[in-house]
Design a protein around this motif. Structure first.
Motif, PDB file in Angstrom:
ATOM      1  N   GLN A  48       7.158   7.139 -31.738  1.00  0.00           N
ATOM      2  CA  GLN A  48       7.483   6.297 -30.586  1.00  0.00           C
ATOM      3  C   GLN A  48       8.974   5.935 -30.590  1.00  0.00           C
ATOM      4  O   GLN A  48       9.616   5.898 -29.539  1.00  0.00           O
ATOM      5  CB  GLN A  48       6.618   5.045 -30.579  1.00  0.00           C
ATOM      6  N   PHE A  49       9.531   5.677 -31.763  1.00  0.00           N
ATOM      7  CA  PHE A  49      10.960   5.381 -31.892  1.00  0.00           C
ATOM      8  C   PHE A  49      11.775   6.542 -31.315  1.00  0.00           C
ATOM      9  O   PHE A  49      12.699   6.338 -30.532  1.00  0.00           O
ATOM     10  CB  PHE A  49      11.310   5.160 -33.372  1.00  0.00           C
ATOM     11  N   GLN A 134      16.448  -1.839 -27.269  1.00  0.00           N
ATOM     12  CA  GLN A 134      15.431  -0.789 -27.213  1.00  0.00           C
ATOM     13  C   GLN A 134      14.450  -0.884 -28.386  1.00  0.00           C
ATOM     14  O   GLN A 134      13.245  -0.705 -28.212  1.00  0.00           O
ATOM     15  CB  GLN A 134      16.091   0.593 -27.201  1.00  0.00           C
ATOM     16  N   ALA A 135      14.967  -1.173 -29.577  1.00  0.00           N
ATOM     17  CA  ALA A 135      14.105  -1.266 -30.767  1.00  0.00           C
ATOM     18  C   ALA A 135      13.140  -2.442 -30.652  1.00  0.00           C
ATOM     19  O   ALA A 135      11.960  -2.327 -31.030  1.00  0.00           O
ATOM     20  CB  ALA A 135      14.953  -1.386 -32.028  1.00  0.00           C
ATOM     21  N   LEU A 136      13.615  -3.561 -30.138  1.00  0.00           N
ATOM     22  CA  LEU A 136      12.728  -4.720 -29.957  1.00  0.00           C
ATOM     23  C   LEU A 136      11.655  -4.422 -28.913  1.00  0.00           C
ATOM     24  O   LEU A 136      10.489  -4.788 -29.087  1.00  0.00           O
ATOM     25  CB  LEU A 136      13.537  -5.958 -29.580  1.00  0.00           C
ATOM     26  N   ASP A 137      12.037  -3.750 -27.830  1.00  0.00           N
ATOM     27  CA  ASP A 137      11.061  -3.361 -26.817  1.00  0.00           C
ATOM     28  C   ASP A 137      10.035  -2.381 -27.392  1.00  0.00           C
ATOM     29  O   ASP A 137       8.838  -2.497 -27.142  1.00  0.00           O
ATOM     30  CB  ASP A 137      11.751  -2.721 -25.607  1.00  0.00           C
ATOM     31  N   GLN A 138      10.514  -1.425 -28.173  1.00  0.00           N
ATOM     32  CA  GLN A 138       9.625  -0.438 -28.797  1.00  0.00           C
ATOM     33  C   GLN A 138       8.660  -1.113 -29.752  1.00  0.00           C
ATOM     34  O   GLN A 138       7.473  -0.810 -29.772  1.00  0.00           O
ATOM     35  CB  GLN A 138      10.463   0.623 -29.532  1.00  0.00           C
ATOM     36  N   ASP A 139       9.142  -2.058 -30.517  1.00  0.00           N
ATOM     37  CA  ASP A 139       8.294  -2.788 -31.457  1.00  0.00           C
ATOM     38  C   ASP A 139       7.217  -3.577 -30.710  1.00  0.00           C
ATOM     39  O   ASP A 139       6.056  -3.589 -31.109  1.00  0.00           O
ATOM     40  CB  ASP A 139       9.157  -3.726 -32.314  1.00  0.00           C
ATOM     41  N   ALA A 140       7.611  -4.199 -29.607  1.00  0.00           N
ATOM     42  CA  ALA A 140       6.646  -4.958 -28.798  1.00  0.00           C
ATOM     43  C   ALA A 140       5.582  -4.029 -28.210  1.00  0.00           C
ATOM     44  O   ALA A 140       4.397  -4.366 -28.198  1.00  0.00           O
ATOM     45  CB  ALA A 140       7.365  -5.723 -27.694  1.00  0.00           C
ATOM     46  N   GLU A 141       6.003  -2.856 -27.752  1.00  0.00           N
ATOM     47  CA  GLU A 141       5.048  -1.880 -27.226  1.00  0.00           C
ATOM     48  C   GLU A 141       4.058  -1.447 -28.293  1.00  0.00           C
ATOM     49  O   GLU A 141       2.863  -1.333 -28.040  1.00  0.00           O
ATOM     50  CB  GLU A 141       5.782  -0.627 -26.726  1.00  0.00           C
ATOM     51  N   LEU A 142       4.575  -1.189 -29.470  1.00  0.00           N
ATOM     52  CA  LEU A 142       3.737  -0.715 -30.560  1.00  0.00           C
ATOM     53  C   LEU A 142       2.684  -1.752 -30.945  1.00  0.00           C
ATOM     54  O   LEU A 142       1.551  -1.409 -31.262  1.00  0.00           O
ATOM     55  CB  LEU A 142       4.606  -0.375 -31.777  1.00  0.00           C
ATOM     56  N   ALA A 143       3.054  -3.011 -30.874  1.00  0.00           N
ATOM     57  CA  ALA A 143       2.142  -4.088 -31.258  1.00  0.00           C
ATOM     58  C   ALA A 143       1.434  -4.693 -30.052  1.00  0.00           C
ATOM     59  O   ALA A 143       0.853  -5.772 -30.151  1.00  0.00           O
ATOM     60  CB  ALA A 143       2.913  -5.160 -32.015  1.00  0.00           C
ATOM     61  N   ASP A 144       1.460  -3.985 -28.945  1.00  0.00           N
ATOM     62  CA  ASP A 144       0.907  -4.514 -27.695  1.00  0.00           C
ATOM     63  C   ASP A 144      -0.564  -4.929 -27.820  1.00  0.00           C
ATOM     64  O   ASP A 144      -0.988  -5.883 -27.189  1.00  0.00           O
ATOM     65  CB  ASP A 144       1.062  -3.476 -26.587  1.00  0.00           C
ATOM     66  N   ARG A 151       0.009  -9.956 -35.329  1.00  0.00           N
ATOM     67  CA  ARG A 151       1.276  -9.289 -35.670  1.00  0.00           C
ATOM     68  C   ARG A 151       1.918  -9.951 -36.885  1.00  0.00           C
ATOM     69  O   ARG A 151       2.360  -9.279 -37.812  1.00  0.00           O
ATOM     70  CB  ARG A 151       2.210  -9.341 -34.450  1.00  0.00           C
ATOM     71  N   GLN A 152       1.980 -11.261 -36.881  1.00  0.00           N
ATOM     72  CA  GLN A 152       2.571 -11.985 -38.012  1.00  0.00           C
ATOM     73  C   GLN A 152       1.734 -11.801 -39.282  1.00  0.00           C
ATOM     74  O   GLN A 152       2.287 -11.672 -40.374  1.00  0.00           O
ATOM     75  CB  GLN A 152       2.733 -13.472 -37.674  1.00  0.00           C
ATOM     76  N   ALA A 153       0.411 -11.779 -39.127  1.00  0.00           N
ATOM     77  CA  ALA A 153      -0.463 -11.547 -40.284  1.00  0.00           C
ATOM     78  C   ALA A 153      -0.222 -10.154 -40.855  1.00  0.00           C
ATOM     79  O   ALA A 153      -0.154  -9.980 -42.080  1.00  0.00           O
ATOM     80  CB  ALA A 153      -1.929 -11.729 -39.899  1.00  0.00           C
ATOM     81  N   LEU A 154      -0.092  -9.159 -39.989  1.00  0.00           N
ATOM     82  CA  LEU A 154       0.166  -7.795 -40.450  1.00  0.00           C
ATOM     83  C   LEU A 154       1.493  -7.715 -41.195  1.00  0.00           C
ATOM     84  O   LEU A 154       1.578  -7.121 -42.274  1.00  0.00           O
ATOM     85  CB  LEU A 154       0.153  -6.819 -39.270  1.00  0.00           C
ATOM     86  N   ILE A 155       2.527  -8.327 -40.644  1.00  0.00           N
ATOM     87  CA  ILE A 155       3.828  -8.346 -41.324  1.00  0.00           C
ATOM     88  C   ILE A 155       3.690  -9.014 -42.693  1.00  0.00           C
ATOM     89  O   ILE A 155       4.217  -8.520 -43.695  1.00  0.00           O
ATOM     90  CB  ILE A 155       4.895  -9.046 -40.452  1.00  0.00           C
ATOM     91  N   GLY A 156       2.984 -10.129 -42.749  1.00  0.00           N
ATOM     92  CA  GLY A 156       2.782 -10.823 -44.029  1.00  0.00           C
ATOM     93  C   GLY A 156       2.033  -9.969 -45.032  1.00  0.00           C
ATOM     94  O   GLY A 156       2.393  -9.921 -46.214  1.00  0.00           O
ATOM     95  N   LEU A 157       0.992  -9.280 -44.584  1.00  0.00           N
ATOM     96  CA  LEU A 157       0.229  -8.416 -45.487  1.00  0.00           C
ATOM     97  C   LEU A 157       1.081  -7.248 -45.981  1.00  0.00           C
ATOM     98  O   LEU A 157       1.047  -6.902 -47.171  1.00  0.00           O
ATOM     99  CB  LEU A 157      -1.026  -7.898 -44.784  1.00  0.00           C
TER     100      LEU A 157
END
Length: 167
Positions: A48-49, A134-144, A151-157
């Protein structure tokens, strides 16, 4: 001259040659391995990137280096390598590419003459500004499909996985 063998192909209703459905692949132990799922997620993210940021001709590791250099002007190559979890030789190649494109410059370090201080060029800062959006938009799309809590739980894990002490 001999005649070619008579090959008959099944045709589907549209008249096209029918293809056999592939047999379901036995994944063995892979679906139970965290590393397999992490790799699949990384491949999806990088794909996606590249679709979204491909016109910049920049890789995710190069973006990471640019972000760190912007946030820490004068940072050493060793510090960038450590933060991105690359060996020094890999990072040298990344910085060489960025420097070759005029996005980064190396200067002699004021603190250690054996190392280089890294800084963004004006072109690097301009390029990075667009890349970050673009990277922030891509990240938001990926975690849509994830809620903000998920999302925060996944980052923490994930942090717990990669920050775990090596045994």
């Amino acid at each position: 001259m001999t005649a070619a063998p008579n090959r008959t192909r099944r045709r589907n209703r549209s008249g096209r040659a029918a293809t056999k459905e592939p047999k379901a692949l036995d994944m063995g132990v892979l679906p139970r391995l965290l590393g397999y799922h992490l790799r699949c997620a990384q491949v999806a993210m990088f794909r996606q990137f590249n679709q979204r940021l491909g016109n910049y001709e920049i890789s995710p590791p190069q973006l990471g280096a640019l972000v760190l250099i912007e946030a820490n002007p004068g940072i050493s190559q060793s510090a960038v390598a450590g933060a991105l979890r690359f060996d020094r030789s890999t990072l040298v190649q990344i910085i060489d590419r960025l420097e070759g494109r005029g996005l980064v410059m190396r200067e002699a370090s004021a603190h250690d003459r054996r190392s280089h201080a890294l800084k963004l060029t004006e072109a690097g800062a301009e390029t990075l500004a667009g890349l970050k959006i673009q990277a922030l938009d891509q990240d938001a799309e990926l975690a849509d499909d994830l809620s903000e809590e998920e999302r925060q739980a996944l980052i923490g894990l994930l942090r717990r996985v990669y920050d775990a002490p090596e045994s």
